[in-house]
Enzyme design. Structure first.
Site, PDB file in Angstrom:
ATOM      1  N   HIS A   1       0.822  -1.219   0.000  1.00 22.59           N
ATOM      2  CA  HIS A   1       0.000   0.000   0.000  1.00 22.59           C
ATOM      3  C   HIS A   1       0.855   1.268   0.000  1.00 22.59           C
ATOM      4  O   HIS A   1       0.436   2.314   0.511  1.00 22.59           O
ATOM      5  CB  HIS A   1      -0.952   0.029   1.209  1.00 22.59           C
TER       6      HIS A   1
ATOM      7  N   SER B   1      14.774  19.087 -17.019  1.00 21.68           N
ATOM      8  CA  SER B   1      13.685  19.993 -17.375  1.00 21.68           C
ATOM      9  C   SER B   1      14.181  21.038 -18.361  1.00 21.68           C
ATOM     10  O   SER B   1      15.354  21.422 -18.355  1.00 21.68           O
ATOM     11  CB  SER B   1      13.160  20.679 -16.110  1.00 21.68           C
TER      12      SER B   1
ATOM     13  N   LYS C   1      16.632  19.589 -12.225  1.00 20.47           N
ATOM     14  CA  LYS C   1      15.809  18.383 -12.314  1.00 20.47           C
ATOM     15  C   LYS C   1      16.541  17.229 -12.998  1.00 20.47           C
ATOM     16  O   LYS C   1      17.263  17.416 -13.962  1.00 20.47           O
ATOM     17  CB  LYS C   1      14.520  18.674 -13.097  1.00 20.47           C
TER      18      LYS C   1
ATOM     19  N   GLU D   1       8.750   6.450 -17.193  1.00 20.74           N
ATOM     20  CA  GLU D   1       7.381   6.934 -17.361  1.00 20.74           C
ATOM     21  C   GLU D   1       6.821   6.513 -18.721  1.00 20.74           C
ATOM     22  O   GLU D   1       5.637   6.169 -18.847  1.00 20.74           O
ATOM     23  CB  GLU D   1       7.350   8.450 -17.193  1.00 20.74           C
TER      24      GLU D   1
END
Length: 488
Positions: free
Chosen positions: A157, A276, A282, A289
């Site tokens: 979880h 980024s 970043k 993804e």
């Protein structure tokens, strides 16, 4: 040389059905580039069979086979027209040979022809997907072998649950990918069956040798029912289902790596990350993804295929022209995603200090303490109550004194009536907790080593099976080339 009416396409389709505004809508010629080479192989095998059975003259077979060489050299883009690649190639052969070129289509239909071409090409694609998945398994195994004692937090979880190891975590995915490979290999077996010779669906009165064509094309066997052979696309559904299941496995791995990256528990290589366009600090796990997103595409393609196939009457319907695209798109995407995942896993850095520090978060060793008390004779539910109350009284992991105080309140006696303080201290330590979980398949280093050994053996066997399949296809292609050369 053109056909008798000067229009080879008209010979095939007839003038009545050669024009009109729907011709473009019905055409799959552009999309059929993928099976161009497959169709040429199927044509050659069929023509060799026709000649060997004295259904067409050897001289005609020679002319047709030579014309097919010319068509291949010119390439798919040179095909001038037709509803599909099969019709376009036949039209090109007729242009070269004359009317006798049309004898190449004797004793077959586009129905069994296209079914054979799809299977011929798809089996190569499935083997390529298997290669990518085998490479992923190898990457997972190699990385796991280097981290059998690297303790890390385990989650349920998304909450800290129990400590485990990087090896145990990675092997959980390797085992899943191994099952994905098994499903693809089973699908390959059902792909690799020859429909050719079934004609439209009701067979043919010609004395064809279906087994010869099957052997020349490297298929394992002939499909026995001609209606089933020409009509079915269940092999597409099975293959796409296996690929989609694999994509979901890859998505889970990608998701975990994204989350762990966010927590500082893994660092992906720059080769599998990006930055980024505006925020220079970043480092984003973009490749993972995208791997994650492939699963959504695969589910959509599977849904599209099954919806197309649902309720189709026997034997052939033009709906099937759109069926195989779903599988071809997915096999490419999933194979690429597996290859990217393999590279990401193999080049990632697992920071051992950070992982060890996080392994005990959220009193993750609580189950180990409860197990310790249960092994000492307490009912597990009673042990569970003691540890739960100790957790409630503490901020973070309770110390031994707190556990003893709770035991005295709950049990009416000291904790040390049942276990030693040293044993409790060991149970509270994430590394010791992991080492104690040495049941088959557990995270203890010895148990992990046993899993690694089994997984390596299975990987070797699966790689050999894929190599054997490739060798079989290569031998068939060589045999077909030799047969063709005897005519040309």
């Amino acid at each position: 040389m053109a056909g008798e009416d000067g229009d080879s396409e008209g010979v095939i389709r007839r003038d009545r059905f050669s024009g009109g505004p729907a011709r473009g809508f019905m055409s799959s010629l552009a999309a059929d580039e993928r099976i161009f080479e497959a169709d040429l192989a199927v044509d050659r095998a069929h023509v060799v069979m026709l000649a060997s059975q004295d259904i067409i003259e050897s001289e005609v077979a020679s002319e047709i086979l030579a014309a097919l060489d010319e068509v291949e050299a010119a390439g798919h883009d040179a095909l001038s027209g037709g509803e599909d690649v099969h019709e376009a190639i036949e039209a090109a052969v007729i242009d070269i040979v004359g009317p006798d070129g049309g004898k190449m289509h004797t004793a077959r239909s586009r129905n069994d022809e296209v079914a054979t071409c799809i299977r011929y090409r798809l089996r190569e694609d499935v083997l390529s997907a298997l290669d990518a998945s085998l490479a992923l398994r190898e990457s997972l195994l190699e990385t796991a072998a280097a981290h059998t004692e690297t303790v890390m937090p385990g989650y349920t979880h998304l909450q800290p649950a129990q400590p485990t190891t990087v090896a145990h975590f990675l092997l959980s995915y390797e085992r899943a990918v191994a099952r994905d490979c098994a499903r693809l290999m089973c699908a390959y077996e059902r792909i690799n069956q020859s429909p050719l010779g079934s004609a439209a669906f009701a067979g043919t009165p010609f004395d064809v040798n279906r087994e010869l064509v099957s052997d020349l094309l490297g298929f394992d066997r002939v499909m026995e029912n001609s209606m089933d052979a020409s009509a079915t696309r269940d092999f597409l559904a099975e293959t796409l289902s296996a690929l989609t299941t694999h994509a979901v496995t890859l998505s889970g791995l990608a998701e975990d790596l994204v989350i762990f990256s966010n927590k500082g528990l893994v660092e992906l290589s720059d080769d599998y990350s990006s930055t980024s366009s505006i925020m220079p600090q970043k480092k984003n796990p973009d490749t993972m993804e995208l791997v994650r997103a492939v699963a959504g595409d695969a589910v959509g393609e599977l849904t599209g295929l099954l919806t197309t196939l649902k309720g189709l009457p026997r034997a052939y319907n033009r709906d099937l022209q759109r069926a195989h695209k779903h599988a071809f798109r997915t096999v490419d995407d999933v194979a690429e995603a597996a290859a990217v995942a393999a590279g990401a896993v193999g080049s990632a850095t697992w920071p051992e200090d950070e992982l060890a520090a996080a392994a005990g978060d959220g009193f993750s060793t609580a189950t180990g303490v409860a197990d310790l008390l249960a092994m000492a004779g307490l009912p597990f539910r009673t042990a569970h109550e003691v540890v739960a109350e100790a957790a409630a009284r503490s901020e973070g992991t309770p110390d031994v004194a707190t556990l003893d105080a709770v035991a005295t309140d709950v049990l009416g006696e000291s904790l040390f009536t049942h276990v030693t303080a040293e044993a409790v201290e060991a149970a509270l330590d994430p590394t010791e907790s992991v080492a104690s979980r040495d049941s088959v398949g557990g995270p203890a280093p010895a148990a992990v080593e046993a899993t690694l050994s089994t997984a390596r053996d299975e990987l070797s066997d699966d790689a050999a099976a894929v190599a054997d399949a490739r060798d079989s296809l290569a031998a068939a292609a060589e045999g077909l080339e030799e047969e063709v050369s005897s005519y040309v």
